[in-house]
Design an enzyme around this catalytic site. Structure first.
Site, PDB file in Angstrom:
ATOM      1  N   LYS A 159     -17.625 -16.135   3.316  1.00  0.00           N
ATOM      2  CA  LYS A 159     -19.068 -16.021   3.547  1.00  0.00           C
ATOM      3  C   LYS A 159     -19.832 -15.561   2.321  1.00  0.00           C
ATOM      4  O   LYS A 159     -19.457 -14.575   1.686  1.00  0.00           O
ATOM      5  CB  LYS A 159     -19.318 -15.022   4.659  1.00  0.00           C
ATOM      6  CG  LYS A 159     -18.883 -15.511   6.008  1.00  0.00           C
ATOM      7  CD  LYS A 159     -19.255 -14.468   7.015  1.00  0.00           C
ATOM      8  CE  LYS A 159     -18.877 -14.877   8.417  1.00  0.00           C
ATOM      9  NZ  LYS A 159     -19.023 -13.744   9.319  1.00  0.00           N
ATOM     10  N   GLY A 193     -13.221  -3.815  -0.150  1.00  0.00           N
ATOM     11  CA  GLY A 193     -14.594  -3.329  -0.050  1.00  0.00           C
ATOM     12  C   GLY A 193     -14.897  -2.247  -1.079  1.00  0.00           C
ATOM     13  O   GLY A 193     -15.983  -2.225  -1.668  1.00  0.00           O
ATOM     14  N   ARG A 233       0.818  -1.215   0.000  1.00  0.00           N
ATOM     15  CA  ARG A 233       0.000   0.000   0.000  1.00  0.00           C
ATOM     16  C   ARG A 233       0.852   1.265   0.000  1.00  0.00           C
ATOM     17  O   ARG A 233       0.484   2.259  -0.622  1.00  0.00           O
ATOM     18  CB  ARG A 233      -0.937   0.004   1.204  1.00  0.00           C
ATOM     19  CG  ARG A 233      -2.069  -0.980   1.011  1.00  0.00           C
ATOM     20  CD  ARG A 233      -2.976  -1.011   2.196  1.00  0.00           C
ATOM     21  NE  ARG A 233      -4.174  -1.771   1.897  1.00  0.00           N
ATOM     22  CZ  ARG A 233      -4.914  -2.367   2.813  1.00  0.00           C
ATOM     23  NH1 ARG A 233      -4.580  -2.282   4.084  1.00  0.00           N
ATOM     24  NH2 ARG A 233      -5.981  -3.043   2.475  1.00  0.00           N
ATOM     25  N   GLY A 274      -8.950  -8.014  -0.925  1.00  0.00           N
ATOM     26  CA  GLY A 274      -7.739  -8.272  -0.160  1.00  0.00           C
ATOM     27  C   GLY A 274      -7.173  -9.672  -0.294  1.00  0.00           C
ATOM     28  O   GLY A 274      -6.006  -9.849  -0.641  1.00  0.00           O
TER      29      GLY A 274
HETATM   30  P1  AMP Z   1     -13.064 -13.331   2.187  1.00  0.00           P
HETATM   31  O1  AMP Z   1     -12.397 -12.303   3.048  1.00  0.00           O
HETATM   32  O2  AMP Z   1     -14.531 -13.442   2.378  1.00  0.00           O
HETATM   33  O3  AMP Z   1     -12.653 -13.221   0.734  1.00  0.00           O
HETATM   34  O4  AMP Z   1     -12.572 -14.715   2.721  1.00  0.00           O
HETATM   35  C1  AMP Z   1     -11.234 -15.106   2.643  1.00  0.00           C
HETATM   36  C2  AMP Z   1     -10.997 -16.169   3.654  1.00  0.00           C
HETATM   37  O5  AMP Z   1     -11.843 -17.265   3.390  1.00  0.00           O
HETATM   38  C3  AMP Z   1      -9.581 -16.687   3.601  1.00  0.00           C
HETATM   39  O6  AMP Z   1      -8.953 -16.380   4.813  1.00  0.00           O
HETATM   40  C4  AMP Z   1      -9.756 -18.185   3.439  1.00  0.00           C
HETATM   41  O7  AMP Z   1      -8.902 -18.926   4.256  1.00  0.00           O
HETATM   42  C5  AMP Z   1     -11.190 -18.428   3.838  1.00  0.00           C
HETATM   43  N1  AMP Z   1     -11.717 -19.617   3.197  1.00  0.00           N
HETATM   44  C6  AMP Z   1     -11.681 -19.932   1.899  1.00  0.00           C
HETATM   45  N2  AMP Z   1     -12.214 -21.130   1.674  1.00  0.00           N
HETATM   46  C7  AMP Z   1     -12.628 -21.602   2.856  1.00  0.00           C
HETATM   47  C8  AMP Z   1     -13.249 -22.803   3.288  1.00  0.00           C
HETATM   48  N3  AMP Z   1     -13.564 -23.759   2.405  1.00  0.00           N
HETATM   49  N4  AMP Z   1     -13.528 -22.954   4.587  1.00  0.00           N
HETATM   50  C9  AMP Z   1     -13.206 -21.991   5.472  1.00  0.00           C
HETATM   51  N5  AMP Z   1     -12.599 -20.824   5.134  1.00  0.00           N
HETATM   52  C10 AMP Z   1     -12.317 -20.635   3.837  1.00  0.00           C
END
Ligand code: AMP
Length: 399
Positions: free
Chosen positions: A202, A381, A31, A358
């Site tokens: 999520k 975001g 950054r 990110g």
């Molecule tokens: P996000 O910030 O929503 O893009 O989520 C990223 C995070 O999701 C990363 O830290 C990953 O380790 C986690 N992640 C990806 N796939 C899985 C999974 N199958 N189960 C649990 N966590 C996950």
């Protein structure tokens, strides 16, 4: 961004919200580096620079006596590194606004750089406080916003301050310009097929994005933890995989919506499952709809990789947000890294590819292929909101 700043004091909002370790060392300076071209352009143009940025969430992590944890959150932790990158001595002011800040700004000479204390030490920053914005505005006579990562926030230093500068005395920085041009290229793209790869933890975080994508994309590839909520919504047995049980109806709606619009949704047919959320856990590959209890899907499986790769290689426009698995652990990185390779290959064949968010950025960096895709966004975001068609407060304030 203009190039003549002769005799001007330029107040620039940057994003120096870098990760730090327990020894207060910067572990990733992406950054800071991303802001250097704008900083250099002001200095080369004869200006003096007053920089402001947030670092972490000091208001949410106060000390027991209710005061700010200055040691942990001071922006002074980046002064030395910034000085090294610029090849000059950056001055630091332990205040954002107040007599010290005013005096430091007033005595600044062309070619000099002043870094103000963490914007979030002031409670008014995140509230978009008018008075704080007015005080900040007094420090400079030209305002530049180059903090794309916080452009979706209507904070005092990212948006509200801009109204104290007329149109001739405010502008985007080079990084902001680049982010907006690339987002626009994706939003306005007409080439087909348009494929979106959406992953991460999520489904609830990405619902806005997916709804927008349903209006635009030909294919949506869904991997990562969020895929299991969708699989469960279709009646799949997902064992102990991540599942947002309160979002099952929403997931069903989303799948129905995609179907009615003719958008192809790809979910992983197989998964690498583990008996614990641990790099050393026992693992096996199974059908994603037949995961036994006690096992959780932590990466997409080999068949899913093959299917997803084919779709990506056939695409002309690619948007990627979110990893396909827990790529931070080497046992579950294969799906994400394989897709990174496919996106790079598709780009080489002429596709436009934008990586936003990110964790996808960390993933493409881990793959070593960041320079082989069309654009890697610095904003998570902010990029998501832009792609969802929202106007960002930090952008609107400059326009
Ligand atoms: P996000 O910030 O929503 O893009 O989520 C990223 C995070 O999701 C990363 O830290 C990953 O380790 C986690 N992640 C990806 N796939 C899985 C999974 N199958 N189960 C649990 N966590 C996950």
């Amino acid at each position: 961004m203009q190039s003549n700043f002769n005799g001007k004091k330029v107040l620039m909002r940057v994003d120096f919200n870098v990760p730090l370790n327990a020894e207060h060392q910067i572990t990733d300076d992406t950054r800071i580096r991303a802001a250097i071209p704008s900083i250099q352009k002001v200095l080369d143009g004869g200006g003096a620079l007053i920089l402001m940025s947030h670092l972490g969430r000091p208001q949410k992590k106060k000390l027991d006596d209710g005061s700010i944890d200055v040691k942990k959150f001071t922006l002074n932790q980046v002064t030395a590194h910034l000085s090294n990158l610029l090849g000059l001595e950056v001055k630091f002011c332990p205040e954002l606004v107040g007599p010290k800040a005013s005096q430091a700004a007033a005595s600044l000479q062309p070619g000099e750089v002043l870094l103000l204390e963490n914007t979030r030490f002031e409670a008014g920053e995140s509230k978009g406080d008018e008075h704080l914005a007015a005080e900040l505005a007094k420090l400079g006579d030209f305002y530049i916003n180059d903090a794309f990562g916080t452009a979706h926030r209507a904070h005092a230093s990212t948006a509200i301050v801009a109204k104290h500068f007329d149109a001739a005395n405010r502008s985007f920085g080079l990084l902001m310009e680049k982010e907006l041009i690339n987002a626009d290229q994706l939003i306005k793209a007409t080439a087909k097929p348009f494929t979106a790869i959406v992953g991460g933890a999520k489904v609830s975080d990405k619902i806005g994005l997916i709804n927008t994508l349903i209006e635009k994309a030909d294919n949506i590839i869904i991997g990562g933890g969020m895929a299991y909520t969708l699989l469960a919504a279709q009646g799949g047995q997902i064992g102990s995989s991540l599942c947002e049980t309160d979002k099952l109806d929403m997931a069903r709606d989303l799948l129905a919506q995609a179907k009615s619009k003719g958008v192809q949704i790809y979910l992983p047919v197989d998964s690498v499952v583990a008996d614990a959320f641990d790099n050393e856990a026992n693992t096996k590959t199974v059908n994603s709809n037949e995961i036994e209890s006690g096992w959780m899907g932590l990466d997409i499986g080999p068949e899913a990789i093959e299917t997803f790769k084919k779709v990506v290689l056939d695409s002309k426009i690619i948007l990627w947000n979110g990893p396909m698995g827990v790529f931070e652990m080497s046992s579950f990185e294969k799906g994400t890294l394989s897709l990174a390779t496919a996106v790079a290959e598709a780009t080489q064949q002429g596709a436009f590819s934008l990586i936003g968010g990110g964790d996808s950025v960390a993933a493409i960096n881990k793959s070593g292929l960041a320079d082989q895709v069309s654009y890697v966004s610095t904003g998570g975001g902010a990029m998501l909101e832009l792609l969802e068609g929202k106007e960002l407060p930090g952008v609107a304030a400059i326009k």
